[in-house]
Each structure stands twice: as structure tokens, then as C-alpha cells.
Design a protein around this motif. Sequence first.
Motif, mmCIF file in Angstrom:
data_model
loop_
_atom_site.group_PDB
_atom_site.id
_atom_site.type_symbol
_atom_site.label_atom_id
_atom_site.label_comp_id
_atom_site.label_asym_id
_atom_site.label_seq_id
_atom_site.Cartn_x
_atom_site.Cartn_y
_atom_site.Cartn_z
ATOM 1 N N ASN A 220 -11.844 -15.272 25.281
ATOM 2 C CA ASN A 220 -10.808 -14.584 24.511
ATOM 3 C C ASN A 220 -9.815 -15.530 23.857
ATOM 4 O O ASN A 220 -8.626 -15.226 23.749
ATOM 5 N N ASN A 221 -10.301 -16.702 23.448
ATOM 6 C CA ASN A 221 -9.459 -17.668 22.735
ATOM 7 C C ASN A 221 -8.244 -18.109 23.554
ATOM 8 O O ASN A 221 -7.161 -18.349 23.010
ATOM 9 N N ALA A 222 -8.432 -18.201 24.854
ATOM 10 C CA ALA A 222 -7.338 -18.620 25.731
ATOM 11 C C ALA A 222 -6.984 -20.080 25.477
ATOM 12 O O ALA A 222 -7.872 -20.916 25.300
ATOM 13 N N PRO A 223 -5.689 -20.395 25.445
ATOM 14 C CA PRO A 223 -5.289 -21.808 25.359
ATOM 15 C C PRO A 223 -5.817 -22.555 26.581
ATOM 16 O O PRO A 223 -5.819 -22.020 27.691
ATOM 17 N N VAL A 224 -6.267 -23.767 26.377
ATOM 18 C CA VAL A 224 -6.770 -24.573 27.488
ATOM 19 C C VAL A 224 -6.121 -25.946 27.431
ATOM 20 O O VAL A 224 -5.833 -26.467 26.348
ATOM 21 N N PHE A 225 -5.836 -26.479 28.601
ATOM 22 C CA PHE A 225 -5.203 -27.788 28.703
ATOM 23 C C PHE A 225 -6.061 -28.698 29.571
ATOM 24 O O PHE A 225 -6.516 -28.294 30.642
ATOM 25 N N LEU A 226 -6.282 -29.902 29.095
ATOM 26 C CA LEU A 226 -6.960 -30.919 29.888
ATOM 27 C C LEU A 226 -5.895 -31.892 30.383
ATOM 28 O O LEU A 226 -5.293 -32.618 29.596
#
Length: 235
Positions: A220-226
Motif C-alpha cells: 500500500n505504498n507504505a513509507p519504508v526506512f533503511l
Amino acid sequence: MNNLIILIKNLINKLLYKFGYRISKVNNTGELVKIYKYKDYEEYKNTQIFYNKKKIDKIWADEKTLEKIILFLKKNIQSEKIKGICHGSRNGFEQNYFNESKKDFDVIGTDISETAKDYKNSIIHDFHDEKKEWLNSFDFVYSNSLDQSFDPKTALSVWLNQIKENGYVIIEHSDQHGVVSSGKMDPFGVEANFFPYLLSEWFGHSISIEIIKGVKYNKNNAPVFLFILKKISKN
């Protein structure tokens, strides 16, 4: 009924994304970090194995995020063969993506469930436990499963000890890894904007932290952080 709700949510998210919005869980608890308390280790282990089997065909990792990691690693690690380990990899998707799409990678995966033996390049292992043969052995450790830890500080300490001097621990984080989503299945939840401060509290000046942002197109186009951790040499 749950599947219908999820379907409707996904359809709405696709529409909203065109305008820069999406449906997401809201943390109105005021908590920035949360760890579910099991009655003992056996309850933790049995819970993780139960949900591993229930979700054995589900894949959280996605190609676009893994490609960001590959790009970062190839830029920062000068080695003919980049050696890595993926913790909590369930059906082995992530390690096999590294290995099969990039011939200069040599990556294994771990999972606490005995189902790991059924998947290529997977090992049955609790990622909180130290293996002496893995100390200072890997160019990188990757996981999107730190939320499945009952003791995330210990887990990260073990992972940091597994990387070589110039290696990296890469933690994938999204709103699904936050406080609202934490519970018996995923005991550790932390808000993304607080995570760097928590890491600094745990490890101080012994690590550096770099953050790469992205979007989880398959969720669902969730923001993701590495969150990329690197040990700082004491010399």
C-alpha cells in the motif's frame, strides 16, 4: 470479512496514492517504543514458530527495497564477493534474491522455525543467539524482522558482532514496525522518528547511523526506512 476489508483498503490506497495520501494506522497512545512481555522464552519461541508457519508464503521484502540495499553495498564494500546474512527470512526470499540476481553476493538466511530447513540457503537459528563462527564474518546483516525480537538491544548487539570491521547492519522499518502494530506476534514496536534516538541510547558513539528512505510498493505504498548501522573503530 477481514479479506474484504483489506481488499477495500488496498483499492482506496491505490486511489489516494495518486494524490500523495494513504490509509495508515495512527499511534495515539503517546508511546514511542513498546516490547510485549512473554511469560517465558518457550512462549516466545512457540509463538514465533506458529506465526512463521501461518505466514510461510507471505513475503515482506520487495525487489525495489532490496535493490536499494544492493546499490548501497556495492558502492561501499570493495569485495569480489559480498557476504551477508538475513535474519528472520522465513521462506528465504531475501537471501535468494541477493544470490540469484547478483552473482557477486553470497548470502544465507536464518529463522527460528524448523521450516527453515525446507528453504534454500536457510538455517534454523534464533537471531538473539551468538554463533562464534559468525563473529566478524559478514559484510552485512539485513533484517526486516527486528519487530519479532523480545530483546532488540541484544539482537542488534549480536548482529553488530557478526559484521566485519567495515560492514553494515541494515534494518528495514515501516509503520508496520511501529508501536500500534506490536503485540504477541511482533513484540517490538518503535516509531521510525524515535528509532535513531533509541539506537543512540543503546550503542552511543560505538555506531554511526545512516537512513535511506523509500516506498513499499507491495504494501500500500507504505513509507519504508533503511536504518544502516556501522561500527565505529575505537582506534
